[in-house]
Write a protein that holds these residues in place. Structure first.
Motif, PDB file in Angstrom:
ATOM      1  N   ILE A  19       0.956  -1.141  -0.119  1.00 47.33           N
ATOM      2  CA  ILE A  19      -0.152   0.021  -0.132  1.00 47.33           C
ATOM      3  C   ILE A  19       0.817   1.347   0.119  1.00 47.33           C
ATOM      4  O   ILE A  19       1.983   1.308   0.670  1.00 47.33           O
ATOM      5  N   SER A  20       0.566   2.117  -0.795  1.00 50.61           N
ATOM      6  CA  SER A  20       1.390   3.486  -0.787  1.00 50.61           C
ATOM      7  C   SER A  20       1.132   4.235   0.326  1.00 50.61           C
ATOM      8  O   SER A  20       0.024   4.160   1.121  1.00 50.61           O
ATOM      9  N   GLU A  22       0.778   7.289   1.365  1.00 51.45           N
ATOM     10  CA  GLU A  22       0.194   8.478   1.100  1.00 51.45           C
ATOM     11  C   GLU A  22      -1.317   8.164   0.365  1.00 51.45           C
ATOM     12  O   GLU A  22      -0.957   7.571  -0.756  1.00 51.45           O
ATOM     13  N   PRO A  23      -2.466   8.695   0.866  1.00 47.85           N
ATOM     14  CA  PRO A  23      -3.530   8.437  -0.123  1.00 47.85           C
ATOM     15  C   PRO A  23      -3.435   9.199  -1.264  1.00 47.85           C
ATOM     16  O   PRO A  23      -2.846  10.272  -1.341  1.00 47.85           O
ATOM     17  N   LYS A  31     -10.212   7.271   2.722  1.00 47.82           N
ATOM     18  CA  LYS A  31      -8.928   7.566   2.255  1.00 47.82           C
ATOM     19  C   LYS A  31      -8.315   6.413   1.253  1.00 47.82           C
ATOM     20  O   LYS A  31      -8.371   5.305   1.814  1.00 47.82           O
ATOM     21  N   HIS A  33      -5.801   4.842  -1.193  1.00 43.45           N
ATOM     22  CA  HIS A  33      -4.555   4.503  -1.473  1.00 43.45           C
ATOM     23  C   HIS A  33      -4.320   3.487  -2.786  1.00 43.45           C
ATOM     24  O   HIS A  33      -5.152   2.773  -3.053  1.00 43.45           O
ATOM     25  N   SER A  45      -6.950  -0.502  -5.541  1.00 40.58           N
ATOM     26  CA  SER A  45      -7.238   0.679  -4.651  1.00 40.58           C
ATOM     27  C   SER A  45      -7.650   0.209  -3.391  1.00 40.58           C
ATOM     28  O   SER A  45      -8.678  -0.618  -3.085  1.00 40.58           O
TER      29      SER A  45
END
Length: 915
Positions: A19-20, A22-23, A31, A33, A45
């Motif tokens: 998961i990244s 930052e969103p 939110k 991501h 996502s």
């Protein structure tokens, strides 16, 4: 910081997905991501809800009571969000957001679920457009720029596209209508809270419906539903302790809810009408601004000036398309639900009656079409592609076509459309490696079963032909590494094919591949297959095509590509003049050791092959050495030129090349020979001049050094007779004479016309006679030479010299007619203009001390008239005493003879008197 927060979730999704940090964007309470599944690499996502986002921002009255009631409200919000995700999980439709991982509760009481990859919500997209257009924001340029960037799971950041045009709107509204039709007619649900934040846009630019927190069955429904009916009294109540994102958005709510307390599918169509107005409005907001207040909402709809209608253009500040304004919106934004369009009727409105929207609709329903309809559609799509916006082509049409490549019967027309789209999209260098190349590898390079692939060979070959014809488009939109690793195997596959048309097309792609590939790849991966095909094929066309490929590999250009082009402007452009030959790709070794033997092994005498080979030899002659041309190339050219099938013009082309190469060999060989000859002459000249200069310089420097030491130290040599302060040397007249041990580098000259009884001629006299003379430069020690005894001859004009004896004689007037001012400078010029050299030269007019000598110097200055002696020949048996043998001086009479007039203070005496 956020990575530690992700660990605190401890969900199945966080362990299986990367998961990244930052969103990518925020939509309502979620939110969103960017994520990637670790096991498969599938993009996704990740929606994350944190419980702290619904905590009250300010304290209320009655803490104990409010705290318990607030906790209850929070639990209801969480349950409503979980119900929303559960509903999406059960619903499967192309216009409904697809759930990949069901909702999970995190350790801190939040929620998390995974969906198909999406790029933005429609609400977020409209807000970004407001920021770009300067109609909203206020967060500063830095914050606006950050909202446009998406950070991928691998850490890379890219700009999120916010372009939206008329076709995008038409396509999106059509997809929303299809989703509403499914909800109303198949699922038996009313969305209840349809607004821009409930619509998501995926990576294919499809609009998807989500946000089913307030969804439920309509009033009076007999269909059993898993969702409870909406309690409008609770839904319409806006709790100030909760953020607006978890409550009903009244700006897009139907009056059926607020004013009639009625739940029906028509309410969603009213909300759809308000969304349409927001798409064209500036800023992109609803024409109803109720500010989460039911009373304000009712007041807006009871006042004509604030009620959106056709008379006031639905309170939109920008023009709305005529079809929407005239026939669609009046039947959506209306007070009476019975007058509204249904979702199915909305899709059939005139607003969607155009070729582009119809094409997209047909493309979406393509799997249900017949094979004949698919074939007609694919062949006609190329004419419509230029009219599509690039964003729609990239995200919608291209993706649909790539999914249809599994139909091998339509592979050729599908690939033609794909490469046609690749020319139009601006992001081709990203689309080609990410989407198109993997699909090509899957189609052509994936292993197939032995029996299953037999029927598909024809269609696969047709598709591979399309790839070869579009290779220039692929090369422009991928890196050299991608081309070498992924596209070059396709070309090699075509070269090894048994289909001649594929082999021919593969060889035609050389001008496209050579600028992309490096030298080693061309030498090891391109040249060998062409050479192998050339030597094995029985097709004359393939042989000729291979020879043309060799021309390109050797730096030439294809003659067929160099034909003049007439564009009807009256100016004919000659490509032969404008297109220059490229440098040779193959090195000299490969050409000499591998290419030329292939050419020499040609057995056919077909004129087409012979002339194609002539073009190769024309390039080979520019690369190889001249000796290789003479030994290997010219004999082969002569053999080819004598082919029985060549006509006169073809034979003349062979002869022209043979003459040109022969001239090149001749000039190169002459140049080598001249360089070798000049090098040898230069070496001999340097040796001769260097030796003479070394002897002359060493003698002159040594002599000058000795004289200078005697002068400044006051030393006197044994040869100083009278001690008068003059040079310690003997003089004959005005010419100083040095002893035999001091003489260095004398020069002997032999005259073939000298009489022993005649007076010695002057320098100018000798010069005027024109007699030849021979100069000998012996070693510095003259005494080592034996006495010279020339043979006696009685022929006229020649005297036989014996031992020379000095005799007193009267000076010949003719000997002094030449002015000393003329003779002596010329002598000095020839001997270096050095006093020491003059002395050494003048002494050669006298016999060598210590022995007899009969040599004369043609360049000696004669003694003055008072002391001039005449040498007469004596018999060789008579030896006269030598006054110089003892190293002494001549008699006093000889040594003190008066000098002639004008010579008293000349020469070295002047320099001595000066010192």
């Amino acid at each position: 910081m956020f990575s530690s927060a992700l660990k605190s979730f401890s969900s199945n999704i966080s362990s299986h997905y990367q998961i990244s940090p930052e969103p990518a964007f925020i939509s309502g309470p979620w939110k969103v991501h960017d994520g990637t599944k670790k096991s498969t690499g599938t993009a996704a996502s990740i929606f994350i809800f944190e419980r702290k986002t619904i905590e009250p921002r300010t304290g209320g009255f009655g803490r104990s009571a409010s705290a318990s009631s607030l906790k209850k409200i929070h639990e209801e919000v969480v349950e409503r969000l979980k119900r929303e995700v559960s509903s999406l999980t059960r619903l499967r439709h192309p216009s409904i957001l697809q759930i990949l991982e069901p909702v999970e509760e995190t350790r801190n009481g939040g929620l998390m679920f995974a969906t198909e990859p999406i790029t933005a919500s429609l609400g977020g997209l409209l807000k970004e457009k407001d920021s770009q257009e300067g109609g909203g924001g206020g967060g500063g340029s830095g914050s606006r720029a950050s909202r446009y960037m998406i950070e991928s799971p691998d850490g890379t950041r890219r700009r999120r596209e916010v372009e939206i045009d008329e076709l995008e709107i038409q396509k999106g509204l059509l997809q929303i209508a299809k989703g509403l039709e499914f909800l109303h007619e198949s699922a038996g649900l009313v969305h209840g809270n349809l607004n821009p934040e409930a619509v998501y846009i995926n990576i294919k630019s499809d609009w998807k419906i989500a946000g089913l927190s307030f969804a439920g069955p309509p009033d009076g429904s007999t269909t059993q539903s898993s969702l409870p009916p909406l309690a409008l009294s609770e839904v319409l109540y806006q709790d100030p302790r909760l953020p607006p994102s978890v409550q009903l958005n009244m700006d897009y709510t139907s009056p059926d809810f607020v004013m009639d307390s009625n739940v029906s599918p028509a309410a969603d169509l009213f909300s759809l009408g308000l969304i349409i107005v927001a798409l064209y409005n500036s800023p992109h907001t609803s024409p109803l601004q109720a500010h989460s207040n039911a009373t304000a909402y009712k007041k807006l709809l009871t006042t004509p000036s604030t009620t959106p209608s056709q008379s006031n253009s639905f309170l939109c500040t920008r023009p709305i398309p005529k079809d929407l304004l005239g026939s669609v919106l009046p039947r959506l934004i209306t007070r009476r639900p019975a007058q509204r369009l249904t979702a199915r009727e909305f899709q059939q409105s005139a607003y969607f009656d155009n070729i582009l929207v119809s094409t997209i609709r047909f493309l979406e329903s393509l799997p249900a079409k017949t094979q004949n309809e698919k074939s007609q559609f694919m062949r006609g799509l190329q004419r419509v592609i230029p009219e599509f916006p690039p964003s729609v082509l990239e995200k919608k049409v291209l993706g649909a076509l790539l999914e249809e490549t599994k139909d091998r019967d339509l592979l050729s027309p599908i690939l033609q459309n794909i490469f046609h789209i690749l020319k139009k999209v601006p992001n081709g260098r990203r689309v080609c490696p990410d989407l198109i190349i993997p699909k090509l590898k899957e189609i052509f390079l994936a292993p197939a079963g032995k029996g299953a692939a037999q029927e598909r060979d024809t269609t696969r070959d047709a598709g591979l032909m399309v790839v070869l014809e579009s290779l220039n488009v692929i090369a422009e939109n991928c890196t050299g590494k991608d081309f070498k690793e992924d596209i070059l195997p396709l070309v090699q596959l075509a070269m090894e094919s048994s289909t001649h048309s594929l082999v021919d097309a593969a060889m035609k792609t050389l001008p496209v591949m050579l600028p992309v590939l490096d030298f080693s790849t061309v030498k090891n991966d391109i040249f060998p297959p062409i050479a192998s095909t050339f030597s094995k094929t029985n097709s004359l066309n393939i042989k000729i095509r291979a020879l043309e490929a060799f021309v390109v590999l050797c730096g030439g250009i294809d003659e067929k590509d160099a034909e003049p082009v007439d564009d009807l402007t009256g100016i004919v452009e000659d490509k032969k003049k404008t297109k220059k030959s490229s440098p040779s790709i193959l090195d000299k070794y490969t050409v000499q050791e591998k290419l030329v033997p292939l050419l020499k092994a040609i057995k056919t005498k077909e004129p087409g092959v012979m002339m194609a080979a002539l073009g190769v030899f024309r390039q080979v002659g520019k690369i190889v050495d001249t000796d290789f041309i003479a030994i290997e190339v010219l004999p082969t050219l002569w053999a080819f030129s004598l082919g029985p099938l060549l006509n006169i013009q073809q034979f003349e082309q062979f002869i022209a090349l043979i003459k040109s190469l022969s001239t090149k060999v001749e000039l190169e060989q002459l140049r080598k020979l001249r360089e070798l000859s000049s090098r040898e002459d230069s070496s001999m000249t340097r040796q001769t001049i260097g030796g003479a200069l070394e002897i002359s310089a060493s003698s002159g420097v040594q002599e000058t050094s000795n004289d200078f030491e005697r002068l400044v130290l006051g030393r006197k040599g044994t040869s100083n007779v009278n001690g008068d302060g003059n040079w310690d040397s003997l003089t004959a007249g005005n010419v100083p004479i040095k002893s035999a041990t001091q003489i260095t580098s004398p020069t002997f000259s032999w005259s073939s016309n000298m009489s022993p009884t005649a007076n010695r001629p002057s320098i100018s006299g000798l010069a005027s006679t024109g007699h030849t003379s021979r100069s000998i430069t012996p070693d510095s020690n003259v005494g080592v030479f034996p006495s010279l005894e020339p043979n006696r001859q009685k022929a006229s004009g020649t005297s036989a010299f014996g031992t020379l004896q000095p005799q007193q004689s009267q000076p010949s007037p003719t000997s002094w007619n030449t002015s000393p001012q003329i003779n002596r400078p010329s002598l000095a010029q020839s001997l270096g203009s050095s006093p020491s050299m003059m002395t050494a030269t003048n002494t050669t007019a006298f016999p060598s001390p210590g022995g007899t000598a009969s040599n004369y110097s043609a360049f000696s200055i004669p003694p003055p008239p008072s002391t001039q002696t005449q040498y007469q020949s004596k018999p060789a048996s008579v030896v006269q005493p030598n006054p110089w043998a003892s190293g002494g001086v001549p008699s006093t009479a000889q040594a003190t003879q008066p000098r002639p007039p004008g010579e008293q203070k000349g020469g070295l005496d002047k320099y001595a008197s000066l010192l």
